[in-house]
Design a protein around this motif. Structure first.
Motif, short mmCIF file in Angstrom:
data_model
loop_
_atom_site.label_atom_id
_atom_site.label_comp_id
_atom_site.label_asym_id
_atom_site.label_seq_id
_atom_site.Cartn_x
_atom_site.Cartn_y
_atom_site.Cartn_z
N ARG A 3 -22.07 -53.42 27.04
CA ARG A 3 -21.08 -52.67 27.83
C ARG A 3 -20.70 -51.39 27.10
O ARG A 3 -20.69 -51.34 25.88
CB ARG A 3 -19.85 -53.54 28.07
CG ARG A 3 -20.18 -54.80 28.86
CD ARG A 3 -19.00 -55.69 29.11
NE ARG A 3 -17.93 -55.09 29.88
CZ ARG A 3 -17.91 -54.99 31.22
NH1 ARG A 3 -18.93 -55.46 31.91
NH2 ARG A 3 -16.89 -54.47 31.83
N ILE A 4 -20.38 -50.38 27.89
CA ILE A 4 -19.92 -49.10 27.34
C ILE A 4 -18.41 -49.18 27.22
O ILE A 4 -17.69 -48.94 28.18
CB ILE A 4 -20.29 -47.92 28.26
CG1 ILE A 4 -21.74 -47.95 28.69
CG2 ILE A 4 -19.95 -46.60 27.58
CD1 ILE A 4 -22.07 -46.92 29.75
N LYS A 5 -17.94 -49.54 26.07
CA LYS A 5 -16.49 -49.64 25.86
C LYS A 5 -15.88 -48.25 25.68
O LYS A 5 -16.59 -47.27 25.41
CB LYS A 5 -16.19 -50.48 24.62
CG LYS A 5 -16.56 -51.93 24.78
CD LYS A 5 -16.17 -52.71 23.55
CE LYS A 5 -16.53 -54.18 23.71
NZ LYS A 5 -16.24 -54.95 22.51
N HIS A 6 -14.58 -48.19 25.79
CA HIS A 6 -13.85 -46.95 25.54
C HIS A 6 -14.16 -46.47 24.11
O HIS A 6 -14.13 -47.24 23.17
CB HIS A 6 -12.34 -47.20 25.70
CG HIS A 6 -11.50 -46.02 25.32
ND1 HIS A 6 -11.33 -44.94 26.14
CD2 HIS A 6 -10.81 -45.74 24.19
CE1 HIS A 6 -10.57 -44.05 25.54
NE2 HIS A 6 -10.23 -44.53 24.36
N GLY A 7 -14.46 -45.20 23.97
CA GLY A 7 -14.73 -44.63 22.65
C GLY A 7 -16.18 -44.70 22.21
O GLY A 7 -16.53 -44.15 21.17
N THR A 8 -17.04 -45.38 22.98
CA THR A 8 -18.46 -45.46 22.62
C THR A 8 -19.09 -44.08 22.70
O THR A 8 -18.87 -43.34 23.66
CB THR A 8 -19.20 -46.42 23.58
OG1 THR A 8 -18.63 -47.72 23.47
CG2 THR A 8 -20.69 -46.49 23.25
N TRP A 9 -19.86 -43.74 21.69
CA TRP A 9 -20.59 -42.47 21.69
C TRP A 9 -21.96 -42.69 22.33
O TRP A 9 -22.59 -43.74 22.14
CB TRP A 9 -20.81 -41.97 20.28
CG TRP A 9 -19.65 -41.26 19.67
CD1 TRP A 9 -18.33 -41.41 19.97
CD2 TRP A 9 -19.71 -40.28 18.64
NE1 TRP A 9 -17.57 -40.59 19.18
CE2 TRP A 9 -18.39 -39.89 18.36
CE3 TRP A 9 -20.74 -39.71 17.93
CZ2 TRP A 9 -18.09 -38.94 17.39
CZ3 TRP A 9 -20.45 -38.78 16.96
CH2 TRP A 9 -19.13 -38.39 16.70
N VAL A 10 -22.41 -41.67 23.06
CA VAL A 10 -23.74 -41.67 23.65
C VAL A 10 -24.41 -40.37 23.21
O VAL A 10 -23.85 -39.29 23.40
CB VAL A 10 -23.68 -41.74 25.19
CG1 VAL A 10 -25.09 -41.69 25.78
CG2 VAL A 10 -22.94 -42.99 25.65
N VAL A 11 -25.57 -40.49 22.59
CA VAL A 11 -26.34 -39.30 22.21
C VAL A 11 -27.57 -39.26 23.11
O VAL A 11 -28.39 -40.17 23.10
CB VAL A 11 -26.74 -39.32 20.72
CG1 VAL A 11 -27.65 -38.14 20.41
CG2 VAL A 11 -25.51 -39.29 19.84
N VAL A 12 -27.64 -38.21 23.92
CA VAL A 12 -28.75 -37.99 24.83
C VAL A 12 -29.58 -36.85 24.25
O VAL A 12 -29.07 -35.75 24.07
CB VAL A 12 -28.25 -37.62 26.25
CG1 VAL A 12 -29.42 -37.39 27.18
CG2 VAL A 12 -27.33 -38.71 26.79
N THR A 13 -30.83 -37.14 23.93
CA THR A 13 -31.63 -36.12 23.23
C THR A 13 -33.08 -36.13 23.68
O THR A 13 -33.60 -37.12 24.18
CB THR A 13 -31.54 -36.34 21.70
OG1 THR A 13 -32.17 -35.25 21.04
CG2 THR A 13 -32.16 -37.64 21.28
N ASP A 14 -33.69 -34.98 23.50
CA ASP A 14 -35.14 -34.86 23.58
C ASP A 14 -35.54 -34.23 22.25
O ASP A 14 -34.79 -34.33 21.28
CB ASP A 14 -35.60 -34.06 24.81
CG ASP A 14 -34.99 -32.66 24.90
OD1 ASP A 14 -34.54 -32.12 23.87
OD2 ASP A 14 -34.98 -32.10 26.00
#
Length: 151
Positions: A3-14
């Motif tokens: 689950r994506i909890k509050h405060g979770t970081w997501v790094v989207v990269t190529d």
């Protein structure tokens, strides 16, 4: 299910761009906010090369072969993944995030995985092998939520 909890970081990269996002809500209605972006100038290899490839003599009479030149474009892509993993390590060491989701193409994800320090790797809760850097944020939110629910 992750689950994506509050405060979770997501790094989207190529291999040339990275978006740093933070979830401001919860898993049921993720709201990812872009708080940082890294981008690398990486012109084509032809634009970065200084000379024509070298030549060498072969064993036959008057035979010469071209030597492979360094692929500067590909090297820059690999260096970007290394620089990103170093940045994530510095941020993790400062305690900037507790949970991290990595979203990248399979090749970049593999390069990142190889370079991640244990301190960062321990905080990775999910990896999504997709290239989403040019998608709008609302699409990224829905794709990530769907991928995590399917896992």
């Amino acid at each position: 299910m992750t689950r994506i909890k509050h405060g979770t970081w997501v790094v989207v990269t190529d291999s040339e761009k990275a978006l740093f996002l933070k979830n401001l809500t919860d898993h049921d209605n993720p709201n990812l906010d872009v708080f940082d972006e890294e981008e690398q100038e990486n012109p084509s290899d032809r634009e970065q090369s200084a000379n024509r490839p070298g030549r060498m003599n072969d064993t036959g009479v008057n035979q010469r072969s071209a030597m492979d030149d360094t692929d500067w474009h590909e090297l820059a892509k690999e260096r970007f993944a290394k620089d990103l993993s170093d940045k994530l390590y510095a941020l993790a060491h400062k305690g900037a995030f507790d949970r991290l989701i990595l979203v990248a193409s399979p090749q970049v994800l593999g390069a990142l995985r190889d370079d991640l320090h244990k301190e960062v790797a321990d905080r990775v809760i999910a990896e999504i092998p997709k290239t989403l850097t040019n998608h709008p944020i609302d699409k990224i939110e829905s794709i990530i939520k769907a991928e995590l629910e399917a896992a």
